[in-house]
Design a protein around this motif. Structure first.
Motif, PDB file in Angstrom:
ATOM      1  N   MET A   1       0.836  -1.192   0.000  1.00  0.00           N
ATOM      2  CA  MET A   1       0.000   0.000   0.000  1.00  0.00           C
ATOM      3  C   MET A   1       0.874   1.246   0.000  1.00  0.00           C
ATOM      4  O   MET A   1       1.909   1.303   0.675  1.00  0.00           O
ATOM      5  CB  MET A   1      -0.925  -0.013   1.220  1.00  0.00           C
ATOM      6  CG  MET A   1      -1.838   1.180   1.317  1.00  0.00           C
ATOM      7  SD  MET A   1      -2.981   1.335  -0.076  1.00  0.00           S
ATOM      8  CE  MET A   1      -4.066  -0.072   0.209  1.00  0.00           C
ATOM      9  N   GLN A   2       0.440   2.243  -0.726  1.00  0.00           N
ATOM     10  CA  GLN A   2       1.151   3.511  -0.787  1.00  0.00           C
ATOM     11  C   GLN A   2       1.071   4.255   0.549  1.00  0.00           C
ATOM     12  O   GLN A   2       0.166   4.019   1.344  1.00  0.00           O
ATOM     13  CB  GLN A   2       0.523   4.401  -1.861  1.00  0.00           C
ATOM     14  CG  GLN A   2       0.468   3.787  -3.246  1.00  0.00           C
ATOM     15  CD  GLN A   2      -0.457   4.572  -4.147  1.00  0.00           C
ATOM     16  OE1 GLN A   2      -0.063   5.588  -4.709  1.00  0.00           O
ATOM     17  NE2 GLN A   2      -1.696   4.120  -4.295  1.00  0.00           N
TER      18      GLN A   2
ATOM     19  N   ALA B   1       6.862   1.940  -0.732  1.00  0.00           N
ATOM     20  CA  ALA B   1       6.253   3.156  -0.182  1.00  0.00           C
ATOM     21  C   ALA B   1       7.044   3.729   0.982  1.00  0.00           C
ATOM     22  O   ALA B   1       7.047   4.944   1.204  1.00  0.00           O
ATOM     23  CB  ALA B   1       4.821   2.864   0.251  1.00  0.00           C
ATOM     24  N   VAL B   2       7.721   2.868   1.739  1.00  0.00           N
ATOM     25  CA  VAL B   2       8.517   3.346   2.884  1.00  0.00           C
ATOM     26  C   VAL B   2      10.012   3.338   2.578  1.00  0.00           C
ATOM     27  O   VAL B   2      10.849   3.431   3.474  1.00  0.00           O
ATOM     28  CB  VAL B   2       8.225   2.524   4.152  1.00  0.00           C
ATOM     29  CG1 VAL B   2       6.778   2.709   4.577  1.00  0.00           C
ATOM     30  CG2 VAL B   2       8.529   1.040   3.959  1.00  0.00           C
TER      31      VAL B   2
ATOM     32  N   PRO C   1       3.020  12.786   5.835  1.00  0.00           N
ATOM     33  CA  PRO C   1       2.549  11.452   5.437  1.00  0.00           C
ATOM     34  C   PRO C   1       1.150  11.174   5.989  1.00  0.00           C
ATOM     35  O   PRO C   1       0.843  11.521   7.137  1.00  0.00           O
ATOM     36  CB  PRO C   1       3.576  10.511   6.069  1.00  0.00           C
ATOM     37  CG  PRO C   1       4.781  11.356   6.314  1.00  0.00           C
ATOM     38  CD  PRO C   1       4.269  12.723   6.607  1.00  0.00           C
ATOM     39  N   VAL C   2       0.320  10.571   5.167  1.00  0.00           N
ATOM     40  CA  VAL C   2      -1.018  10.155   5.566  1.00  0.00           C
ATOM     41  C   VAL C   2      -1.168   8.700   5.159  1.00  0.00           C
ATOM     42  O   VAL C   2      -0.804   8.321   4.035  1.00  0.00           O
ATOM     43  CB  VAL C   2      -2.114  11.017   4.885  1.00  0.00           C
ATOM     44  CG1 VAL C   2      -3.495  10.519   5.265  1.00  0.00           C
ATOM     45  CG2 VAL C   2      -1.960  12.481   5.263  1.00  0.00           C
ATOM     46  N   TYR C   3      -1.708   7.891   6.048  1.00  0.00           N
ATOM     47  CA  TYR C   3      -1.802   6.451   5.804  1.00  0.00           C
ATOM     48  C   TYR C   3      -3.219   6.060   5.392  1.00  0.00           C
ATOM     49  O   TYR C   3      -4.177   6.822   5.581  1.00  0.00           O
ATOM     50  CB  TYR C   3      -1.321   5.678   7.028  1.00  0.00           C
ATOM     51  CG  TYR C   3       0.141   5.933   7.298  1.00  0.00           C
ATOM     52  CD1 TYR C   3       1.131   5.184   6.660  1.00  0.00           C
ATOM     53  CD2 TYR C   3       0.538   6.970   8.146  1.00  0.00           C
ATOM     54  CE1 TYR C   3       2.484   5.443   6.883  1.00  0.00           C
ATOM     55  CE2 TYR C   3       1.887   7.235   8.370  1.00  0.00           C
ATOM     56  CZ  TYR C   3       2.851   6.472   7.729  1.00  0.00           C
ATOM     57  OH  TYR C   3       4.184   6.733   7.925  1.00  0.00           O
TER      58      TYR C   3
ATOM     59  N   THR D   1      14.186  -0.270  -4.333  1.00  0.00           N
ATOM     60  CA  THR D   1      12.748  -0.041  -4.520  1.00  0.00           C
ATOM     61  C   THR D   1      12.422   1.382  -4.976  1.00  0.00           C
ATOM     62  O   THR D   1      11.291   1.646  -5.368  1.00  0.00           O
ATOM     63  CB  THR D   1      12.004  -0.326  -3.203  1.00  0.00           C
ATOM     64  OG1 THR D   1      12.576   0.464  -2.155  1.00  0.00           O
ATOM     65  CG2 THR D   1      12.090  -1.790  -2.837  1.00  0.00           C
ATOM     66  N   GLN D   2      13.377   2.285  -4.916  1.00  0.00           N
ATOM     67  CA  GLN D   2      13.101   3.670  -5.292  1.00  0.00           C
ATOM     68  C   GLN D   2      12.634   3.744  -6.745  1.00  0.00           C
ATOM     69  O   GLN D   2      13.301   3.260  -7.668  1.00  0.00           O
ATOM     70  CB  GLN D   2      14.343   4.534  -5.101  1.00  0.00           C
ATOM     71  CG  GLN D   2      14.088   6.011  -5.362  1.00  0.00           C
ATOM     72  CD  GLN D   2      15.302   6.870  -5.044  1.00  0.00           C
ATOM     73  OE1 GLN D   2      16.357   6.351  -4.693  1.00  0.00           O
ATOM     74  NE2 GLN D   2      15.152   8.177  -5.172  1.00  0.00           N
TER      75      GLN D   2
END
Length: 318
Positions: free
Chosen positions: A1-2, A247-248, A12-14, A257-258
């Motif tokens: 998940m983003q 995402a993290v 950041p918002v989850y 992963t970038q």
């Protein structure tokens, strides 16, 4: 998940958030896969914490629910809330491949969310899919109940999100089977799904088989439909693990992963190999605090062939 960004302060918002740390109310738009300022939100926002924008009165996810658990039993409000959260997560993942969005004109599933606990006593609830209707037992959103059943059934993995992914896979098979090419490829790998399901179920519980090179789990050996559902559920697990690691900005030597989009990648082996390496690393970290492995499965060559068909088939709606 983003991991999303607040439209006001860029914090950041989850995925589960209804409010940013700055105080701004936010809502998720499944069409754009983004968090925005909360306007025209789902009618279930206050009752069960649904943070999606409304398509009419309800959001895209809540509109698929035709039956909610008996709210006369007080524990069921919490069970409903947790179950809908798992459903939204699963649907948001599939939305990355275009499922159930504005351009997808195909049928949508109907959900019956039932509880074993009702205002008039206990009932039996069987999870499953039948002709486009998915039944989910919300009682398993209770962690203690789920852990007990995981032990009783000898399962390594039993989660609400896993249930959602497994049962949705049956619905996706129904949609995909309108394409004769998919049916031919499916039967060549998974077997003929027209074989008697009732007999297969009885045979499975009378004389259970152990998964070999061709099956992701023991349950997958029961029938081609269950083999498909288990395979798709695991595909969705692995793609989401990789997407969440991206995402993290989690990376390992040889697994950068970038800038990587797990949902845009067409090479199944690349997705699986990256996800497995991330999983092995997190398994090791979990053991430091005596937690279960993130992903306690081995992807054999036979299973990888099935995952490749599922991946190829799900990357765009039928």
């Amino acid at each position: 998940m983003q991991v999303f960004r607040c439209p006001v302060c860029d914090r950041p918002v989850y995925f589960h958030n209804t409010r940013c740390a700055c105080g701004q109310e936010v809502a998720f738009d499944p069409e754009t896969q983004s968090m925005g300022i909360a306007r025209d939100t789902c009618a279930n926002r206050d009752r069960i914490g649904c943070n999606w924008v409304a398509e009419a009165v309800l959001c895209r996810s809540c509109a698929m629910t035709r039956t909610v658990p008996d709210l006369g039993a007080p524990e069921n409000l919490g069970h409903w809330r947790t179950t809908e959260y798992a459903k939204r997560w699963m649907l948001a993942n599939l939305g990355r491949w275009g499922w159930f969005g504005a351009i997808d004109k195909g049928d949508r599933p109907v959900f019956k969310l039932l509880s074993e606990q009702t205002s008039t006593g206990e009932i039996n609830v069987t999870m499953g899919h039948a002709n486009g209707t998915i039944t989910i037992n919300v009682t398993e959103s209770d962690e203690a109940v789920r852990v007990e059943r995981r032990a009783e059934l000898g399962e390594l993995y039993r989660t609400m999100l896993g249930h959602m992914r497994h049962e949705m896979a049956h619905f996706l098979h129904l949609r995909l089977s309108k394409d004769d090419r998919f049916v031919a490829e499916f039967r060549a790998l998974f077997g003929d799904e027209r074989t008697d399901y009732g007999e297969a179920l009885k045979r499975h519980y009378d004389n259970p088989r152990t998964a070999d090179d061709s099956y992701i789990s023991d349950y997958a050996t029961m029938h081609p439909h269950e083999d498909w559902a288990e395979t798709v559920a695991h595909l969705l697990h692995l793609v989401d693990v990789l997407d969440s690691a991206t995402a993290v900005a989690l990376s390992l030597p040889g697994v950068k992963t970038q800038g990587y989009d797990a949902y845009a990648q067409t090479d199944t082996e690349d997705v699986l190999n990256r996800a497995v390496q991330i999983s092995i690393a997190v398994n090791h970290v979990n053991r430091a605090v005596d937690l279960p492995d993130l992903y306690p499965f081995v992807l054999t060559p036979g299973v990888r062939k099935k995952l490749a068909l599922a991946h190829r088939s799900l990357r765009a709606p039928a």
